[in-house]
Design an enzyme around this catalytic site. Structure first.
Site, PDB file in Angstrom:
ATOM      1  N   GLY A 165       0.662  -1.333   0.082  1.00  0.00           N
ATOM      2  CA  GLY A 165      -0.054   0.118   0.039  1.00  0.00           C
ATOM      3  C   GLY A 165       0.695   1.366   0.029  1.00  0.00           C
ATOM      4  O   GLY A 165       0.237   2.373  -0.561  1.00  0.00           O
ATOM      5  N   ASN A 189       8.343  10.746  -2.830  1.00  0.00           N
ATOM      6  CA  ASN A 189       7.058  11.469  -3.432  1.00  0.00           C
ATOM      7  C   ASN A 189       6.130  11.764  -2.489  1.00  0.00           C
ATOM      8  O   ASN A 189       5.495  11.074  -1.521  1.00  0.00           O
ATOM      9  CB  ASN A 189       6.527  10.205  -4.201  1.00  0.00           C
ATOM     10  CG  ASN A 189       5.156  10.309  -4.885  1.00  0.00           C
ATOM     11  OD1 ASN A 189       4.365  11.437  -4.243  1.00  0.00           O
ATOM     12  ND2 ASN A 189       5.035   9.733  -6.053  1.00  0.00           N
ATOM     13  N   GLU A 191       6.658   2.831   9.256  1.00  0.00           N
ATOM     14  CA  GLU A 191       6.306   2.688  10.653  1.00  0.00           C
ATOM     15  C   GLU A 191       6.253   3.764  11.597  1.00  0.00           C
ATOM     16  O   GLU A 191       5.474   4.234  12.510  1.00  0.00           O
ATOM     17  CB  GLU A 191       7.666   1.850  11.417  1.00  0.00           C
ATOM     18  CG  GLU A 191       8.167   0.879  10.404  1.00  0.00           C
ATOM     19  CD  GLU A 191       7.307  -0.489  10.244  1.00  0.00           C
ATOM     20  OE1 GLU A 191       6.473  -0.851  11.293  1.00  0.00           O
ATOM     21  OE2 GLU A 191       7.648  -1.153   9.443  1.00  0.00           O
TER      22      GLU A 191
HETATM   23 MO1  MOS Z   1       5.993  -3.877   9.072  1.00  0.00          MO
HETATM   24  S1  MOS Z   1       5.410  -4.393  11.054  1.00  0.00           S
HETATM   25  O1  MOS Z   1       7.557  -4.472   9.251  1.00  0.00           O
HETATM   26  O2  MOS Z   1       4.900  -4.690   7.979  1.00  0.00           O
END
Ligand code: MOS
Length: 742
Positions: free
Chosen positions: A469, A633, A707
């Site tokens: 995504g 981007n 993250e």
């Molecule tokens: Mo992320 S928790 O490394 O998909």
């Protein structure tokens, strides 16, 4: 050369495919002659399967097979451990034994001609158990708290200490010492886990939702005792994952096992409920943070002790307390990490794993300290801003935390905040403003990629990555176009096949850094090959030119300093026949990695409005300002950030998997009772990026973004809830009752 493509807001190259429904997800790859498999999940929390009344359902319409531990083949399960697997313990071996280790463990699989028939038989199948009392509550005194035996990733450390933290906290003139709890969360992406398995002799093709294709290939090969090249994994699109598809969970083995058993392709899609059983979860955590400070707000001692849940059969570790080692300047710091082994399935990384949980405790405690000292929370962070990473005793490759606080507080309007709790109102609503620091390591793992320059002028670029995504298709297209000097329309980037050049897991916010750097290397190698061809071609105007005297400009090769248009890739390839094909790989220079501490930083601001009579908490506004190196981007980056903030709203106010403590059953394993933010819960979200140049992290200068966008949001909201109400809630998610009770 035209202005850099890196940094441009290119629209998603796969956007049309996604919105028109032509993008194919794992479950869309229906195969001729395919049958449907449904898993039967254990309805007890601990025990043994005594009997499975398979004969009763085998007579039901359309049933091809009922597979249990009794008739399943013994699988080799050769040793296999990827970096994303727990370093200690052994994965669940499905249908190999009669043991039930946790509620929801697969105990049988039913295969039928239609999904309907398979579901009916799976529902009707009578399984009898011998049951024992499982231990599923980490707070239970009987739950053994163990010192993790090894780190999953080098940075997940059990114990770390500098100075004398306990002594410093005990003697500090101002102290905070509190405990923070976070509920279990499940990833709950829109797309369920799905695998279609098809055998051709001893070759297996898996169309399977995966964030780590080459590992799924290697693991399933090990489970079935096959050479890895006999297994191919295909996954061009992912409908969200957040970490749940990093590991190869038991259903992938079950799909392959069932397909071999019935000698037909088999499709297996997990139900939403089953996604609460065997596909990982953010572990429940309990943390103690103790801070000691001078009256001027200088930290003198920091203690951070964390405990996370894990299963009996694997030690899942995450970086729960690591943030505390490097976030602030303090001579006396002690961190500790323990695991509670329970009769539950193994947890897994979930967006911002470890750091998001750990920072909730640390940043709540810092906020508590700021009120106790009467110092503005941002000013408190400024007074403890370190010059270097004091745990590693190394400089940061870049650290823009204070710039993030400046940029973010300006946009958010922090100056409007009156310091006293319960001092801001909008009509009858209590208004609160909170802030918290975000951080995440700037990882980089070895990766490779391939570039093919075709006679029609197109460049094909391939890597075995996933795109769950973030926009990997688009960002990698930009990187390839940039380093080939081509317009993005002339680049076809492909991912989602294990046969493509190897990449690390699509997680840990390292795809852009790792795969992007590999693509850059492959593009530069392709250019070098094209140049060598051009000078070797007798019909080329550049025949016998010295490669060192040539330069590439906007995808054309010409003599350095000459005004001629030069030769395009197309010219070179068309003249010489075969496409130019080049592979490139990249990894972080170990010396540079040794010299610097590499992390992203950010500042998150939240405003909440709370109804003092009924306790409803509404987030009104979130601003996040981040220092993440180069932004490839801005459209995709903003989308990553708003997605992460929404995850943070869920963590702060809604998401929790509730277990029935009698048997470990998740009682809210469905979207009606596992609450997640919906549109009405999502306010104005703003993401800002400070200009940050980091020459050390990788050749692209990117630090990763997935993250950190979640890390920091929950404590910012919790701190805003305190500011609004004067009520400190140390347990996530925060409930209406928490702010209503005095
Ligand atoms: Mo992320 S928790 O490394 O998909």
């Amino acid at each position: 050369m035209s202005a850099s493509l890196i940094g441009r807001p290119l629209a998603r190259v796969d956007g049309r495919a996604k919105v028109t429904g032509t993008a194919r997800y794992a479950a869309d790859f229906n195969q001729p002659g395919q049958l449907y498999a449904v898993i039967v999940s254990a309805t007890v929390g601990l025990g043994r399967v005594m009997d499975v009344a398979a004969a009763e359902v085998e007579r039901m319409p359309g049933i091809a097979a009922v597979i249990t531990h009794r008739n399943a083949p013994k699988l080799p399960y050769l040793p296999h451990r990827a970096v994303i697997d727990p370093a200690v313990g052994e994965r669940l071996h499905v249908l190999q034994e009669d043991n039930v280790r946790f509620y929801g463990q697969p105990v049988a699989i039913v295969v039928a001609d239609t999904l309907d028939h398979a579901e009916r038989a799976a529902t009707a199948l009578r399984v009898t158990y011998e049951t024992r009392q499982p231990l599923v509550d980490p707070a239970d005194r009987r739950a053994e708290k163990i010192v993790p035996e090894a780190a999953t990733r080098a940075r997940a450390l059990a114990d770390r200490s500098r100075g004398d933290a306990d002594g410093a906290v005990a003697q500090a003139p101002v102290r905070i010492d509190e405990t923070y709890d976070i509920a279990r969360e499940n990833h709950n992406p829109m797309e369920p886990h799905a695998t279609i398995a098809a055998w051709n002799g001893d070759r297996l093709t898996l169309w399977s939702k995966s964030q780590y294709l080459v590992n799924e290939q290697a693991e399933i090969a090990a489970v079935f005792g096959l050479p890895a090249e006999n297994v191919e994994v295909i996954c061009p699109f992912i409908g969200g994952a957040f970490g749940t598809s990093l590991r190869t969970w038991p259903h992938v083995t079950l799909a392959a096992l069932a397909a071999r058993h019935v000698a037909r392709p088999v499709k297996l899609v997990l139900t939403r409920k089953q996604m609460f059983f065997t596909t990982g979860h953010r572990p429940r955590t309990r943390q103690r943070v103790a801070l000691g400070a001078t009256p001027e707000g200088r930290l003198t001692g920091v203690i951070h002790e964390g405990m996370g849940e894990t299963s009996r059969y694997e030690q899942f570790m995450e970086a729960l307390t690591n943030v505390t080692d490097y976030l602030y300047s303090c001579p006396n710091v002690r961190t500790q990490y323990r695991l509670a082994q329970l009769d539950t399935s193994t947890p897994n990384h979930m967006r911002g794993p470890g750091d998001a949980s750990g920072i909730f405790a640390l940043e709540s405690a810092m906020d508590e300290l700021s009120y106790k000292l009467g110092i503005d929370p941002i000013e408190l962070r400024r007074r403890n801003e370190p010059q270097i990473d004091e745990a590693e005793n190394k400089p940061f490759s870049s650290r823009s935390l204070m710039q993030c606080y400046e940029l973010g507080s300006e946009r958010f309007g922090w100056a409007r905040r009156t310091p006293k709790p319960r001092s801001m109102r909008d009509g009858r609503l209590l208004i609160g403003m909170g802030a918290a620091t975000a951080t995440y390591p700037a990882f980089h793992a070895p990766a490779s990629a391939r570039v093919r320059l075709l006679a029609d002028g197109l460049a094909e670029v391939e890597a075995a990555a996933s795109d769950m995504g973030p926009g990997t298709y688009t960002s990698m297209t930009q990187v390839a176009a940039e380093f080939l000097g081509l317009p993005p329309e002339q680049v076809r980037f492909r991912l989602g096949r294990s046969a493509y050049p190897q990449t690390p897991s699509h997680g840990g916010s390292w795809t852009m850094a790792s795969v992007g750097s590999a693509i850059r290397a492959a593009c530069l190698e392709a250019q070098a090959q094209a140049a060598r061809r051009a000078v070797a071609d007798t019909r080329s105007p550049l025949f016998e030119a010295s490669v060192g005297n040539l330069e590439w400009s906007a995808g054309h090769l010409r003599r350095r300093g000459e005004a001629s248009t030069g030769l395009s890739y197309q010219d070179i390839v068309a003249r010489t026949g075969a496409p130019v094909e080049a592979e490139g790989s990249a990894q972080r220079d170990p010396e540079v990695a040794e010299r610097y501490s590499m992390h992203s930083f950010g500042a998150v601001f939240a405003e909440v409005a709370i109804d003092p009579d009924v306790g409803t908490i509404r987030v009104r506004h979130i601003v996040g300002a981040y220092g993440i190196g180069r932004v490839v981007n801005p459209l995709l980056a903003r989308s990553q950030c708003t997605g992460g903030m929404i995850g943070g709203i869920g963590m702060a106010l809604m998401e929790r998997t509730v277990l029935d403590l009698r048997d470990g059953r998740p009682v809210n394993a469905h979207m009606a009772d596992y609450l997640m933010p919906v549109n009405l819960d999502i306010p104005k979200l703003e993401a800002l990026f400070v200009d940050e140049v980091d020459p050390h992290v990788n050749p692209l200068g990117v630090k990763g973004l997935g993250e950190i966008a979640l890390v920091g949001t929950a404590p910012a909201i919790a701190n805003a809830v305190f500011h609004a109400t004067g009520k400190r809630v140390r347990s996530l998610p925060i409930h209406i009752e928490d702010v209503l009770t005095a």
